[in-house]
Design a protein around this motif. Structure first.
Motif, PDB file in Angstrom:
ATOM      1  N   TRP A 207       0.863  -1.174   0.000  1.00  0.00           N
ATOM      2  CA  TRP A 207       0.000   0.000   0.000  1.00  0.00           C
ATOM      3  C   TRP A 207       0.900   1.223   0.000  1.00  0.00           C
ATOM      4  CZ3 TRP A 207      -5.394  -0.048  -0.143  1.00  0.00           C
ATOM      5  CH2 TRP A 207      -5.971  -1.325  -0.062  1.00  0.00           C
ATOM      6  N   LEU A 209       1.773   5.512  -0.444  1.00  0.00           N
ATOM      7  CA  LEU A 209       1.427   6.923  -0.340  1.00  0.00           C
ATOM      8  C   LEU A 209       2.612   7.747  -0.833  1.00  0.00           C
ATOM      9  CD1 LEU A 209      -0.215   7.068   3.211  1.00  0.00           C
ATOM     10  CD2 LEU A 209      -1.380   7.594   1.061  1.00  0.00           C
ATOM     11  N   LYS A 263      -6.263   1.926   6.652  1.00  0.00           N
ATOM     12  CA  LYS A 263      -5.940   3.256   7.181  1.00  0.00           C
ATOM     13  C   LYS A 263      -5.763   3.214   8.696  1.00  0.00           C
ATOM     14  CE  LYS A 263      -7.403   6.662   3.819  1.00  0.00           C
ATOM     15  NZ  LYS A 263      -8.163   7.917   3.613  1.00  0.00           N
ATOM     16  N   LYS A 267      -2.406   4.309  10.698  1.00  0.00           N
ATOM     17  CA  LYS A 267      -2.449   5.356  11.716  1.00  0.00           C
ATOM     18  C   LYS A 267      -2.015   4.837  13.079  1.00  0.00           C
ATOM     19  CE  LYS A 267      -5.570   8.797  13.737  1.00  0.00           C
ATOM     20  NZ  LYS A 267      -6.953   9.359  13.712  1.00  0.00           N
ATOM     21  N   LEU A 286      -1.417  10.588   4.668  1.00  0.00           N
ATOM     22  CA  LEU A 286      -2.513   9.696   5.050  1.00  0.00           C
ATOM     23  C   LEU A 286      -3.829  10.473   5.131  1.00  0.00           C
ATOM     24  CD1 LEU A 286      -3.172   6.790   5.855  1.00  0.00           C
ATOM     25  CD2 LEU A 286      -2.671   7.393   8.220  1.00  0.00           C
ATOM     26  N   GLU A 287      -3.751  11.683   5.638  1.00  0.00           N
ATOM     27  CA  GLU A 287      -4.950  12.515   5.734  1.00  0.00           C
ATOM     28  C   GLU A 287      -5.449  12.911   4.344  1.00  0.00           C
ATOM     29  OE1 GLU A 287      -8.052  14.599   7.433  1.00  0.00           O
ATOM     30  OE2 GLU A 287      -6.598  13.272   8.432  1.00  0.00           O
ATOM     31  N   LYS A 288      -4.528  13.182   3.444  1.00  0.00           N
ATOM     32  CA  LYS A 288      -4.887  13.571   2.078  1.00  0.00           C
ATOM     33  C   LYS A 288      -5.545  12.415   1.331  1.00  0.00           C
ATOM     34  CE  LYS A 288      -2.860  15.515  -2.151  1.00  0.00           C
ATOM     35  NZ  LYS A 288      -1.585  15.953  -2.804  1.00  0.00           N
ATOM     36  N   GLY A 289      -5.135  11.201   1.642  1.00  0.00           N
ATOM     37  CA  GLY A 289      -5.705  10.032   0.978  1.00  0.00           C
ATOM     38  C   GLY A 289      -4.883   9.619  -0.231  1.00  0.00           C
ATOM     39  N   ASN A 290      -5.567   9.259  -1.313  1.00  0.00           N
ATOM     40  CA  ASN A 290      -4.906   8.759  -2.526  1.00  0.00           C
ATOM     41  C   ASN A 290      -4.059   7.529  -2.224  1.00  0.00           C
ATOM     42  OD1 ASN A 290      -4.443   8.781  -5.287  1.00  0.00           O
ATOM     43  ND2 ASN A 290      -2.592  10.043  -5.110  1.00  0.00           N
ATOM     44  N   LEU A 291      -4.589   6.685  -1.369  1.00  0.00           N
ATOM     45  CA  LEU A 291      -3.921   5.442  -0.985  1.00  0.00           C
ATOM     46  C   LEU A 291      -4.174   4.395  -2.068  1.00  0.00           C
ATOM     47  CD1 LEU A 291      -2.414   3.967   1.346  1.00  0.00           C
ATOM     48  CD2 LEU A 291      -4.661   3.360   2.254  1.00  0.00           C
ATOM     49  N   ARG A 292      -3.104   3.777  -2.560  1.00  0.00           N
ATOM     50  CA  ARG A 292      -3.232   2.779  -3.631  1.00  0.00           C
ATOM     51  C   ARG A 292      -2.450   1.527  -3.273  1.00  0.00           C
ATOM     52  NH1 ARG A 292      -1.001   5.410  -8.653  1.00  0.00           N
ATOM     53  NH2 ARG A 292       0.296   6.509  -7.150  1.00  0.00           N
ATOM     54  N   SER A 293      -2.789   0.435  -3.941  1.00  0.00           N
ATOM     55  CA  SER A 293      -2.121  -0.834  -3.625  1.00  0.00           C
ATOM     56  C   SER A 293      -1.713  -1.571  -4.887  1.00  0.00           C
ATOM     57  CB  SER A 293      -3.050  -1.729  -2.792  1.00  0.00           C
ATOM     58  OG  SER A 293      -4.146  -2.175  -3.575  1.00  0.00           O
TER      59      SER A 293
END
Length: 476
Positions: A207, A209, A263, A267, A286-293
Motif C-alpha cells: 500500500w 502513499l 488506514k 495510523k 494519510l490525511e490527504k488520501g490517494n492510498l493505492r495498492s
C-alpha cells in the motif's frame, strides 16, 4: 550511393508494411519498460517492430520506481541512459536498514577501491516510461500503435503457431502480424494463462502513499524499516516527493475492518513506528488520501515453447518488489535477448525452430542475473516479514551480519551488480549460522538444554525459506 538508397528503400518498405498492412518482423504487446527497451534494441539492429500499447497516457504506479545500479548499467548497455535525464530522478547510494530503531547504512560496493561508487536511480515510474516511449517513437524501425490487444492470432493449419495479435482500435477489430509476437503486458497479463505453466502466488500487497517534503534519516538511500510488523519501505522519487510502501499480508489482523482497516493500521501501527522526523509528512499524506495498492506476487520463469511467441517481463517472471529488482531483471533480459535474437544469430525470425532454440538458451542465459534477484527478493521478504520465532531468529542474524560489516556481497547482490547464484547461497547460509550463534549467545543458561533443538529448527527454517525458490529457478 546504391547501397545507401537500397537501405533507405528497404526501410521505407518496412515502414509501409507496418502502417498499411500491419506487418512487421516483431510485434510487441505492451509499451512499458521492457516493451519499449526491447523495441528500441531490436529496431536498432534493423528489425521492423510494431509496438502496441492500450494507452499512451503517462502511467501512474506505486512500484517500478527504484532502478538498481545493475539496471542502470543495463540501460547504458542498451544506449538508453538518457532516459533517466530530465525526469527529476534521485541518486540512490545504497540502503538504510532500521531494525527495531537500530540503524545501519549499506553502501553499494565499488568494483575496485579506485572506481566510482555505483549509483541507482529513483523516480516517478510514469516519467521514466514516457522517456522510453519517446526513444521508441524516435527509432525509425519502430512504429508505436495505441490499440488494445484482445487475443492472439494463430495458424489455421497449426493452432499452436502464433502469427500475431488481434486488437480493438477505436472500437474496431484489427490485427497485427509478425514472425515473432512478444507478450510484455505486465503482471496482469491477458495471455499468460494459456502459455505459461505457472500461476502467480500472492502473499501480500504494498500500500503506497506519496509524502511531500518528508525528512528521511538518510537522504539518497532506500529505507527499509523492520520491526515486529511487516516491512516498510521509503525512498525519494523526486525533489519534493518520497514514496512510502507498507507491506500488508493478506488477512493481517491489525488491518482488519474491526481495527479500522488499512488506514487504521497505518495510523495506529505504522505511524508511531516511523522515524520521528518523517511522521508529519506521513500523517499529512494519510490525511490527504490517494492510498493505492499493488499485489506482491511471485511467478517463477518458464521456457518459452510456443512457436512464434515469446513472453517477457512481469508476464513471464515476478518476484517480491521488496528489493526493487524488477526493472533490473527486465533490462538485463533485453540485453540477453538482443544478443540471442540478433540478425547474426537469427537471420530469419520466421525460422521457428532456430528461434525456439534461442529462447531455450535465453531461459538459462538469464539465470545468473535474474535468479539471484528472484531468490533474494523472496528469501529476504520471508525474513523481513518474519511471523514465527525461527524466522525472527534469522532476521536478527541478517541484521547482525550487516552490522559487522559483511555488506559488499549482500548489497552487491541486491544491486544487481553481482550475478553469481553461488555467492547468494554462501551468504545466505553464513547468515543462518550467524543466526544460530546469536541465538546461542542470547539463550539463558537455564534454557541451554533446548538450544540444540532450536538451532536445528532455525537451520531447517533457513532451508525451507530458500530451497523452494532455488528449485523454482532450476525448472525449465
Amino acid at each position: 550511393m546504391t547501397t545507401s538508397n537500397g537501405h533507405a528503400s528497404k526501410s521505407q518498405q518496412a515502414t509501409q508494411r507496418r502502417i498499411e498492412y500491419h506487418e512487421a518482423d516483431i510485434v510487441i504487446v505492451g509499451a512499458g519498460i521492457l516493451g519499449c527497451a526491447l523495441a528500441v534494441a531490436l529496431g536498432r539492429q534493423g528489425r521492423s517492430v510494431l509496438l502496441l500499447e492500450s494507452s499512451m497516457k503517462e502511467p501512474d504506479r506505486i512500484v517500478g520506481e527504484l532502478l538498481q545500479p545493475g539496471g542502470v548499467q543495463a540501460l547504458e548497455q542498451l544506449g538508453l541512459q538518457d532516459c533517466l535525464d530530465e525526469i527529476d530522478a534521485i541518486q540512490v547510494k545504497g540502503y538504510y536498514v532500521s531494525y527495531h530503531g537500530d540503524p545501519v547504512q549499506l553502501e553499494y560496493p565499488k568494483a575496485t577501491p579506485s572506481s566510482p561508487a555505483p549509483l541507482g536511480k529513483a523516480f516517478h515510474h510514469g516519467r521514466f516510461v514516457m522517456k522510453l516511449r519517446e526513444a521508441a517513437l524516435d527509432c525509425p524501425n519502430v512504429t508505436v500503435v495505441e490499440t488494445t490487444a484482445t487475443a492472439l492470432v494463430t495458424s489455421s493449419t497449426n493452432p499452436s503457431q502464433v502469427l500475431g495479435v488481434e486488437c480493438i482500435t477505436n472500437d474496431l477489430k484489427d490485427c497485427y502480424f509478425a514472425q515473432l509476437t512478444v507478450v510484455a503486458d505486465g503482471y496482469a497479463s491477458k495471455f499468460r494463462k494459456t502459455h505459461h505453466p505457472y500461476t502467480p502466488k500472492r502473499r501480500s500487497k504494498f500500500w503506497g502513499l506519496e509524502m511531500i517534503d518528508a525528512q528521511l534519516p538518510s537522504p539518497c538511500y532506500g529505507h527499509v524499516l523492520l520491526s515486529d510488523c511487516p516491512p516498510v519501505l521509503m525512498y525519494q522519487i523526486g525533489t519534493h516527493e518520497t514514496r512510502i510502501l507498507i507491506d500488508i499480508p493478506d488477512n493481517l489482523p491489525a488491518a482488519s475492518v474491526k481495527n479500522g482497516g488499512v488506514k487504521g493500521y497505518m495510523k495506529n501501527t505504522v505511524l508511531p513506528s516511523l522515524p520521528e522526523a518523517t511522521q508529519p509528512a506521513f500523517a499529512a499524506a494519510l490525511e490527504k488520501g490517494n492510498l493505492r495498492s499493488m499485489p506482491n506476487s511471485f511467478l517463477p520463469p518458464s521456457t518459452n515453447k510456443t512457436p512464434g511467441m515469446m513472453i517477457l517481463g512481469d508476464a513471464l517472471n515476478m518476484r517480491h518488489p521488496l528489493t526493487g529488482g524488477g526493472m533490473t531483471v527486465a533490462l538485463n533480459d533485453v540485453c540477453v535477448i538482443r544478443e540471442l535474437l540478433s540478425p547474426e544469430a537469427v537471420p530469419d525470425l520466421g525460422n521457428t525452430t532456430l528461434v525456439l532454440k534461442q529462447l531455450a538458451r535465453f531461459h538459462w542465459a538469464r539465470k545468473n542475473s535474474s535468479s539471484v534477484i528472484n531468490i533474494l527478493a523472496q528469501a529476504l521478504y520471508s525474513l523481513f516479514a518474519a511471523d514465527d520465532v525461527n524466522l525472527r531468529a534469522l532476521q536478527r542474524g541478517c541484521f547482525r551480519y550487516f552490522q559487522i560489516g559483511a555488506v559488499d556481497g549482500p548489497v552487491g547482490l541486491l544491486a544487481g551488480l553481482i550475478k553469481q547464484p553461488l555467492v547468494l547461497f554462501s551468504h545466505f547460509f553464513t547468515v543462518a549460522f550467524l543466526s544460530i550463534w546469536v541465538l546461542f549467545r542470547d539463550t539463558p543458561l537455564t534454557h541451554l538444554i533446548l538450544f540444540p533443538f532450536r538451532s536445528i529448527m532455525v537451520f531447517w527454517t533457513a532451508c525451507v525459506v530458500i530451497f523452494p525458490y532455488i528449485f523454482a529457478e532450476l525448472r525449465s
